[in-house]
Motif scaffolding. Structure first.
Motif, PDB file in Angstrom:
ATOM      1  N   PRO A 182      49.934  33.508   9.301  1.00  0.00           N
ATOM      2  CA  PRO A 182      49.529  33.203  10.679  1.00  0.00           C
ATOM      3  C   PRO A 182      48.489  34.190  11.178  1.00  0.00           C
ATOM      4  CG  PRO A 182      51.702  34.212  10.635  1.00  0.00           C
ATOM      5  CD  PRO A 182      51.342  33.927   9.218  1.00  0.00           C
ATOM      6  N   GLU A 183      47.719  33.778  12.151  1.00  0.00           N
ATOM      7  CA  GLU A 183      46.720  34.656  12.735  1.00  0.00           C
ATOM      8  C   GLU A 183      47.407  35.765  13.535  1.00  0.00           C
ATOM      9  OE1 GLU A 183      43.385  34.780  12.509  1.00  0.00           O
ATOM     10  OE2 GLU A 183      43.562  33.251  10.948  1.00  0.00           O
ATOM     11  N   PRO A 184      46.900  37.004  13.452  1.00  0.00           N
ATOM     12  CA  PRO A 184      47.465  38.080  14.268  1.00  0.00           C
ATOM     13  C   PRO A 184      47.297  37.789  15.759  1.00  0.00           C
ATOM     14  CG  PRO A 184      46.073  38.962  12.523  1.00  0.00           C
ATOM     15  CD  PRO A 184      45.842  37.485  12.541  1.00  0.00           C
ATOM     16  N   GLU A 185      48.254  38.207  16.548  1.00  0.00           N
ATOM     17  CA  GLU A 185      48.226  37.994  17.991  1.00  0.00           C
ATOM     18  C   GLU A 185      48.110  39.331  18.711  1.00  0.00           C
ATOM     19  OE1 GLU A 185      51.535  35.646  19.289  1.00  0.00           O
ATOM     20  OE2 GLU A 185      51.463  34.340  17.515  1.00  0.00           O
ATOM     21  N   ALA A 186      47.773  39.272  19.989  1.00  0.00           N
ATOM     22  CA  ALA A 186      47.652  40.496  20.774  1.00  0.00           C
ATOM     23  C   ALA A 186      49.018  41.096  21.077  1.00  0.00           C
ATOM     24  CB  ALA A 186      46.907  40.212  22.084  1.00  0.00           C
ATOM     25  N   ARG A 187      50.038  40.269  21.261  1.00  0.00           N
ATOM     26  CA  ARG A 187      51.363  40.771  21.574  1.00  0.00           C
ATOM     27  C   ARG A 187      52.064  41.257  20.308  1.00  0.00           C
ATOM     28  NH1 ARG A 187      56.128  36.608  22.801  1.00  0.00           N
ATOM     29  NH2 ARG A 187      57.217  38.515  22.222  1.00  0.00           N
TER      30      ARG A 187
END
Length: 252
Positions: A182-187
């Motif tokens: 999955p794409e990295p997220e800010a949270r």
């Protein structure tokens, strides 16, 4: 022949070859050893022999096997970089053990410290924390004593709270299914590793991560039984999980 010097030089040549490092420093040291000239000449020439190549390949193969058995998730997370990272590890970290888990822990620490690819560091830290817990931490019964006023809580030395950049179930599922990560997220998505958790790990809340961090150096709970950033209920949950404990309770 000074057998000790000859054996030491030969062993260092084998270790250098098996780790992919240059033998020049070992060869340069031969003049300072108590060896006859014919012995120095043999050591300088042995590196070109088939027998030496085979001898050096065996420990290299064993190190590969130890890492592959002990760091499977992390090698999956490295994807196409796994061979290059393993090669760099062998070059930079001299062989120090014959045990599978010890080599795996060393490799996982190296990956967490040196590789910046998405999701690799948290996966390496998770795998390392799980091995550490399995090796040194006894099972936690899930019962905890009541907190007295001013009680100081500390982290269990083998517990960990690891921030992921995406839901950990999605990351680990993608690794096991060998599909794109999955794409990295800010949270952040913290994962708790502790001796009282079924399966030794579970997703954690941000409040649990905050309370766990607050107990890094040993922190007294307030009158309600809370820690900075974590309510009394959160602190209780972390204690049941074995992630936090009363300072000194393990010596009672």
């Amino acid at each position: 022949m000074a057998l000790r010097d000859w054996q030491a030089a030969l062993g260092q040549l084998v270790e250098a070859r098996s780790s992919g490092r240059a033998a020049d420093p070992v060869l340069a040291s031969l003049d300072g050893r108590a060896l006859a000239e014919e012995e120095r000449r043999w050591l300088r020439e042995v590196g070109g022999s088939p027998g030496f190549s085979l001898t050096a390949e065996v420990p290299r193969w064993w190190r590969h096997q130890r890492v592959e058995r002990s760091a499977r998730l992390t090698l999956m997370a490295l994807r196409g970089r796994a061979d290059a990272v393993l090669r760099d590890y062998l070059q930079e970290v001299p062989c120090f053990t014959l045990f599978f888990i010890a080599e795996g822990l060393s490799f996982l620490e190296y990956v967490a410290r040196t590789v910046a690819a998405p999701h690799v560091r948290p996966v390496a830290e998770l795998e390392r924390a799980l091995w550490t817990l399995k090796l040194v931490a006894p099972a936690h019964g899930g019962t905890v004593p009541e907190l007295a006023p001013g009680a100081v809580l500390e982290r269990h030395p083998s517990a960990a709270c690891i921030p992921f950049d995406a839901p950990p179930e999605a990351v680990l599922g993608a690794l096991l299914k060998q599909v794109p990560l999955p794409e990295p997220e800010a949270r952040r998505y913290p994962v708790l590793v502790a001796p009282g958790v079924p399966g030794l790990w579970r997703p954690a809340t941000l409040e649990e991560a905050s309370a766990f961090a607050a107990a890094a150096a040993g922190t007294p709970v307030d009158a309600a039984g809370a820690l900075p950033g974590g309510s009394a209920d959160v602190v209780a949950a972390l204690r049941v999980a074995g992630a936090l404990r009363l300072r000194g309770a393990h010596r009672a």
